[in-house]
Enzyme design. Sequence first.
Site, PDB file in Angstrom:
ATOM      1  N   ARG A   1       9.863 -13.677   7.533  1.00  0.00           N
ATOM      2  CA  ARG A   1      10.321 -12.574   6.897  1.00  0.00           C
ATOM      3  C   ARG A   1       9.739 -11.303   7.194  1.00  0.00           C
TER       4      ARG A   1
ATOM      5  N   THR B   1      -0.759   2.350   5.356  1.00  0.00           N
ATOM      6  CA  THR B   1      -2.092   2.255   4.504  1.00  0.00           C
ATOM      7  C   THR B   1      -3.145   2.241   5.392  1.00  0.00           C
TER       8      THR B   1
ATOM      9  N   CYS C   1      11.813   4.099   4.640  1.00  0.00           N
ATOM     10  CA  CYS C   1      11.563   3.054   5.250  1.00  0.00           C
ATOM     11  C   CYS C   1      11.125   1.931   4.441  1.00  0.00           C
TER      12      CYS C   1
ATOM     13  N   GLU D   1       4.119  -3.420   0.164  1.00  0.00           N
ATOM     14  CA  GLU D   1       5.110  -2.690  -0.155  1.00  0.00           C
ATOM     15  C   GLU D   1       5.044  -2.070  -1.354  1.00  0.00           C
TER      16      GLU D   1
ATOM     17  N   PHE E   1       1.161   7.740 -12.575  1.00  0.00           N
ATOM     18  CA  PHE E   1       0.538   7.320 -11.459  1.00  0.00           C
ATOM     19  C   PHE E   1      -0.877   8.015 -11.487  1.00  0.00           C
TER      20      PHE E   1
HETATM   21  P1  TGC Z   1       6.033  11.412  -5.117  1.00  0.00           P
HETATM   22  O1  TGC Z   1       5.934  12.667  -5.282  1.00  0.00           O
HETATM   23  O2  TGC Z   1       6.663  10.801  -6.246  1.00  0.00           O
HETATM   24  O3  TGC Z   1       7.255  11.458  -3.820  1.00  0.00           O
HETATM   25  C1  TGC Z   1       7.179  12.298  -2.621  1.00  0.00           C
HETATM   26  C2  TGC Z   1       8.503  12.377  -2.004  1.00  0.00           C
HETATM   27  O4  TGC Z   1       8.960  11.167  -1.726  1.00  0.00           O
HETATM   28  C3  TGC Z   1      10.187  11.136  -2.622  1.00  0.00           C
HETATM   29  N1  TGC Z   1      10.340   9.456  -3.069  1.00  0.00           N
HETATM   30  C4  TGC Z   1      11.220   8.835  -2.441  1.00  0.00           C
HETATM   31  N2  TGC Z   1      11.954   8.987  -1.473  1.00  0.00           N
HETATM   32  C5  TGC Z   1      12.471   7.845  -1.042  1.00  0.00           C
HETATM   33  N3  TGC Z   1      12.457   6.651  -1.627  1.00  0.00           N
HETATM   34  C6  TGC Z   1      11.493   6.493  -2.308  1.00  0.00           C
HETATM   35  N4  TGC Z   1      11.154   5.457  -2.936  1.00  0.00           N
HETATM   36  C7  TGC Z   1      10.619   7.541  -3.050  1.00  0.00           C
HETATM   37  N5  TGC Z   1       9.906   7.716  -3.841  1.00  0.00           N
HETATM   38  C8  TGC Z   1       9.544   8.866  -3.772  1.00  0.00           C
HETATM   39  C9  TGC Z   1      10.099  11.925  -3.652  1.00  0.00           C
HETATM   40  O5  TGC Z   1      11.368  12.255  -4.318  1.00  0.00           O
HETATM   41  C10 TGC Z   1       9.331  13.086  -3.001  1.00  0.00           C
HETATM   42  O6  TGC Z   1      10.315  13.959  -2.300  1.00  0.00           O
HETATM   43  P2  TGC Z   1      10.086  15.469  -2.093  1.00  0.00           P
HETATM   44  O7  TGC Z   1      11.244  15.879  -1.004  1.00  0.00           O
HETATM   45  O8  TGC Z   1      10.054  15.932  -3.281  1.00  0.00           O
HETATM   46  O9  TGC Z   1       8.778  15.460  -1.379  1.00  0.00           O
HETATM   47  O10 TGC Z   1       5.072  10.687  -4.510  1.00  0.00           O
HETATM   48  P3  TGC Z   1       3.554  10.117  -4.923  1.00  0.00           P
HETATM   49  O11 TGC Z   1       2.585  10.641  -4.064  1.00  0.00           O
HETATM   50  O12 TGC Z   1       3.359  10.517  -6.303  1.00  0.00           O
HETATM   51  O13 TGC Z   1       3.547   8.749  -4.711  1.00  0.00           O
HETATM   52  C11 TGC Z   1       4.887   7.910  -5.254  1.00  0.00           C
HETATM   53  C12 TGC Z   1       4.628   6.548  -5.139  1.00  0.00           C
HETATM   54  C13 TGC Z   1       2.991   5.842  -5.751  1.00  0.00           C
HETATM   55  C14 TGC Z   1       5.826   5.593  -5.767  1.00  0.00           C
HETATM   56  C15 TGC Z   1       4.425   6.105  -3.517  1.00  0.00           C
HETATM   57  O14 TGC Z   1       3.445   6.727  -2.832  1.00  0.00           O
HETATM   58  C16 TGC Z   1       4.448   4.427  -3.170  1.00  0.00           C
HETATM   59  O15 TGC Z   1       5.485   3.885  -3.508  1.00  0.00           O
HETATM   60  N6  TGC Z   1       3.216   3.819  -2.987  1.00  0.00           N
HETATM   61  C17 TGC Z   1       3.012   2.557  -2.540  1.00  0.00           C
HETATM   62  C18 TGC Z   1       2.800   2.462  -1.224  1.00  0.00           C
HETATM   63  C19 TGC Z   1       3.552   1.711  -0.604  1.00  0.00           C
HETATM   64  O16 TGC Z   1       4.408   0.858  -1.075  1.00  0.00           O
HETATM   65  N7  TGC Z   1       2.991   0.907   0.635  1.00  0.00           N
HETATM   66  C20 TGC Z   1       3.430  -0.028   1.485  1.00  0.00           C
HETATM   67  C21 TGC Z   1       2.840   0.128   2.904  1.00  0.00           C
HETATM   68  S1  TGC Z   1       3.905  -0.523   4.053  1.00  0.00           S
HETATM   69  C22 TGC Z   1       3.640  -2.442   3.653  1.00  0.00           C
HETATM   70  O17 TGC Z   1       3.015  -2.634   2.706  1.00  0.00           O
HETATM   71  C23 TGC Z   1       4.448  -3.067   4.680  1.00  0.00           C
HETATM   72  S2  TGC Z   1       4.200  -4.835   4.389  1.00  0.00           S
HETATM   73  C24 TGC Z   1       5.184  -5.398   5.598  1.00  0.00           C
HETATM   74  C25 TGC Z   1       5.487  -6.758   5.546  1.00  0.00           C
HETATM   75  O18 TGC Z   1       6.912  -6.970   5.151  1.00  0.00           O
HETATM   76  O19 TGC Z   1       4.957  -7.695   6.302  1.00  0.00           O
HETATM   77  P1  FAD Z   2      -4.858  -0.179  -3.782  1.00  0.00           P
HETATM   78  O1  FAD Z   2      -3.940   0.732  -3.893  1.00  0.00           O
HETATM   79  O2  FAD Z   2      -6.511  -0.218  -3.837  1.00  0.00           O
HETATM   80  O3  FAD Z   2      -4.837  -1.156  -5.356  1.00  0.00           O
HETATM   81  C1  FAD Z   2      -5.877  -2.095  -6.101  1.00  0.00           C
HETATM   82  C2  FAD Z   2      -5.175  -2.368  -7.210  1.00  0.00           C
HETATM   83  O4  FAD Z   2      -5.288  -1.257  -8.049  1.00  0.00           O
HETATM   84  C3  FAD Z   2      -3.771  -2.963  -7.388  1.00  0.00           C
HETATM   85  O5  FAD Z   2      -3.905  -3.806  -8.295  1.00  0.00           O
HETATM   86  C4  FAD Z   2      -3.175  -1.691  -7.929  1.00  0.00           C
HETATM   87  O6  FAD Z   2      -1.664  -2.245  -8.331  1.00  0.00           O
HETATM   88  C5  FAD Z   2      -3.937  -0.997  -8.849  1.00  0.00           C
HETATM   89  N1  FAD Z   2      -3.596   0.328  -8.710  1.00  0.00           N
HETATM   90  C6  FAD Z   2      -3.554   1.440  -7.977  1.00  0.00           C
HETATM   91  N2  FAD Z   2      -3.197   2.495  -8.319  1.00  0.00           N
HETATM   92  C7  FAD Z   2      -2.774   2.408  -9.457  1.00  0.00           C
HETATM   93  C8  FAD Z   2      -2.196   3.246 -10.628  1.00  0.00           C
HETATM   94  N3  FAD Z   2      -2.222   4.357 -10.466  1.00  0.00           N
HETATM   95  N4  FAD Z   2      -1.962   2.763 -11.907  1.00  0.00           N
HETATM   96  C9  FAD Z   2      -2.213   1.193 -12.079  1.00  0.00           C
HETATM   97  N5  FAD Z   2      -2.925   0.368 -11.047  1.00  0.00           N
HETATM   98  C10 FAD Z   2      -3.032   0.852  -9.850  1.00  0.00           C
HETATM   99  N6  FAD Z   2       0.679  -1.646   4.892  1.00  0.00           N
HETATM  100  C11 FAD Z   2       1.443  -0.887   6.007  1.00  0.00           C
HETATM  101  O7  FAD Z   2       1.316   0.178   6.067  1.00  0.00           O
HETATM  102  N7  FAD Z   2       1.847  -1.530   6.852  1.00  0.00           N
HETATM  103  C12 FAD Z   2       2.085  -2.886   7.060  1.00  0.00           C
HETATM  104  O8  FAD Z   2       2.500  -3.325   8.020  1.00  0.00           O
HETATM  105  C13 FAD Z   2       1.390  -3.545   6.005  1.00  0.00           C
HETATM  106  N8  FAD Z   2       1.097  -5.096   6.098  1.00  0.00           N
HETATM  107  C14 FAD Z   2       0.609  -5.542   4.937  1.00  0.00           C
HETATM  108  C15 FAD Z   2       0.329  -7.003   5.228  1.00  0.00           C
HETATM  109  C16 FAD Z   2      -0.498  -7.712   4.173  1.00  0.00           C
HETATM  110  C17 FAD Z   2      -0.635  -9.113   4.314  1.00  0.00           C
HETATM  111  C18 FAD Z   2      -1.141  -7.099   2.958  1.00  0.00           C
HETATM  112  C19 FAD Z   2      -2.131  -7.860   2.143  1.00  0.00           C
HETATM  113  C20 FAD Z   2      -0.908  -5.630   3.025  1.00  0.00           C
HETATM  114  C21 FAD Z   2      -0.288  -5.119   3.863  1.00  0.00           C
HETATM  115  N9  FAD Z   2       0.091  -3.609   3.881  1.00  0.00           N
HETATM  116  C22 FAD Z   2       0.579  -2.989   4.831  1.00  0.00           C
HETATM  117  C23 FAD Z   2      -0.849  -2.784   2.963  1.00  0.00           C
HETATM  118  C24 FAD Z   2      -0.095  -2.763   1.555  1.00  0.00           C
HETATM  119  O9  FAD Z   2       0.786  -2.102   1.470  1.00  0.00           O
HETATM  120  C25 FAD Z   2      -1.441  -2.238   0.664  1.00  0.00           C
HETATM  121  O10 FAD Z   2      -2.092  -3.595   0.436  1.00  0.00           O
HETATM  122  C26 FAD Z   2      -0.507  -1.987  -0.794  1.00  0.00           C
HETATM  123  O11 FAD Z   2       0.088  -1.008  -0.729  1.00  0.00           O
HETATM  124  C27 FAD Z   2      -1.789  -1.675  -1.897  1.00  0.00           C
HETATM  125  O12 FAD Z   2      -2.773  -0.941  -1.292  1.00  0.00           O
HETATM  126  P2  FAD Z   2      -4.167  -1.323  -1.503  1.00  0.00           P
HETATM  127  O13 FAD Z   2      -4.322  -2.912  -1.293  1.00  0.00           O
HETATM  128  O14 FAD Z   2      -5.166  -0.527  -0.909  1.00  0.00           O
HETATM  129  O15 FAD Z   2      -4.660  -1.577  -3.054  1.00  0.00           O
END
Ligand code: TGC
Ligand code: FAD
Length: 392
Positions: A95, A137, A247, A372, A392
């Site tokens: 997936r 990331t 995204c 994610e 946050f």
């Molecule tokens: P914040 O100030 O809240 O927001 C910045 C701007 O973004 C807008 N916004 C969104 N827009 C669309 N969708 C959402 N879900 C949105 N959340 C926020 C917001 O309105 C604002 O817009 P603008 O126009 O006012 O600038 O941003 P923040 O810096 O406080 O962060 C918010 C937070 C913590 C929720 C966000 O950064 C977050 O979601 N962090 C988690 C990071 C994450 O999910 N990383 C994933 C990496 S990719 C991955 O993991 C792939 S795994 C792949 C696989 O399936 O194998």
């Molecule tokens: P951190 O952000 O360092 O967090 C560590 C711990 O602290 C977590 O428990 C978290 O919940 C906690 N924490 C952090 N901030 C707070 C807060 N404000 N309050 C409370 N608790 C908090 N990323 C990509 O961009 N592209 C990809 O394709 C992708 N694929 C991935 C595939 C795998 C197998 C894995 C494991 C990760 C992948 N990621 C990818 C990265 C993934 O999105 C990050 O691991 C994730 O967003 C968390 O970041 P981190 O690991 O740096 O943890």
Amino acid sequence: MGDSLLGTDLFRLDDLLTDEQKLVRRSVRKLVDEEFLPVVQQHFRAGTFPTELAPKLGEMGLLGMNLQGYGCPGTDNVTYGIAMQELERGDSGLRSFCSVQGALAMYPIWAFGSEEQKERFLPGMAAGKVIGCFGLTEPDHGSDPAGMKTRARKDGDHYVLNGTKLWITNGTTADVAVVWAKTDDGGAESVRGYLVEKGMPGFEAREIHGKVSLRASLTAELSFHDVRVPAANVLPKVEGLRGPLMCLNQARYGIAWGATGAHLACFEAARDYSLSRIQFGKPIASFQMTQEKLVAIYTELVKAQLVNLRLGQLKDLDQQTYVQISFAKRNNVRVALEAARLAREILGANGITDDYPVIRHMVNLESVYTYEGTHDIHTLILGKELTGISAF
Ligand code: TGC
Ligand code: FAD
């Protein structure tokens, strides 16, 4: 039971599906059963992904499924969710491959790309001939991508990219990486998306070894040393963190359904095992404590299915919110992980071997719980919605 959800469709959600949606479920299930499950143990052990399946996944319309045009199938979102569920019933790695390709690499090109970028990349990606990845990331910025260090500096008709992205799914096989970087081009610093192509000098992808989770998936570190990216490879229609977060909404939606597929696989394995395993002269399914565990797994499975279908219906009306998506991702992954742990317990010692799917799903779901947006981050997104206060 037919092609329904293996006896788990307590609230007759199938009555709400079209024949076409049921047909997709049947054909993805067949693909997973016949072509993926027979090889998953070998890939999980070796830490590899069957990339050779990509053209088949494309042929079946599983890459960029809910996108319209440019060779993409343009299905509705419930169909897309059903497909993600069936893929993750096989393995979270399968997936993940499709999520990253469709939701994280194709979607930004489709939504934010120029006409030239769409025509150049999307048909090949939909066909599984061109592989994509998504770099958000970084080593020092996971949950808080706003702090990213990767920078793009304008130099004539190019941008010069420097930085590192970590944990990037499909990173080593990708032909094109959608990389998010900050630039101060034109005033205040903002995040933009760059299409970095395999072979561009200064771009390297290194596989991450030693994963105990999501082993049948390739994960990489990407590094950029003065990579000259043509300005024509910048996504023109988005600026700011909103771009990558949009995204993530697409991908998190697919994960909510996908985790339910892993949950379903664990339920099925635990129920079957409990009916055939004899202890004290009777099947362990006849003991009240086993039944309590099965009911706990089942209850959350049925509830997760209800959440997914309603969310899919709202998405088809374009009325879904990112808070609803966070709710579904957070809830469904957590309950799937808890279900996998209970299922593992029901299998006793057999629960710890990869001859059964349960422990593979269990360790995979640890990654799904973190990527994610971690469980905590989705908790804070919901907490902000309930209180109006960002914690946050
Ligand atoms: P914040 O100030 O809240 O927001 C910045 C701007 O973004 C807008 N916004 C969104 N827009 C669309 N969708 C959402 N879900 C949105 N959340 C926020 C917001 O309105 C604002 O817009 P603008 O126009 O006012 O600038 O941003 P923040 O810096 O406080 O962060 C918010 C937070 C913590 C929720 C966000 O950064 C977050 O979601 N962090 C988690 C990071 C994450 O999910 N990383 C994933 C990496 S990719 C991955 O993991 C792939 S795994 C792949 C696989 O399936 O194998
Ligand atoms: P951190 O952000 O360092 O967090 C560590 C711990 O602290 C977590 O428990 C978290 O919940 C906690 N924490 C952090 N901030 C707070 C807060 N404000 N309050 C409370 N608790 C908090 N990323 C990509 O961009 N592209 C990809 O394709 C992708 N694929 C991935 C595939 C795998 C197998 C894995 C494991 C990760 C992948 N990621 C990818 C990265 C993934 O999105 C990050 O691991 C994730 O967003 C968390 O970041 P981190 O690991 O740096 O943890």
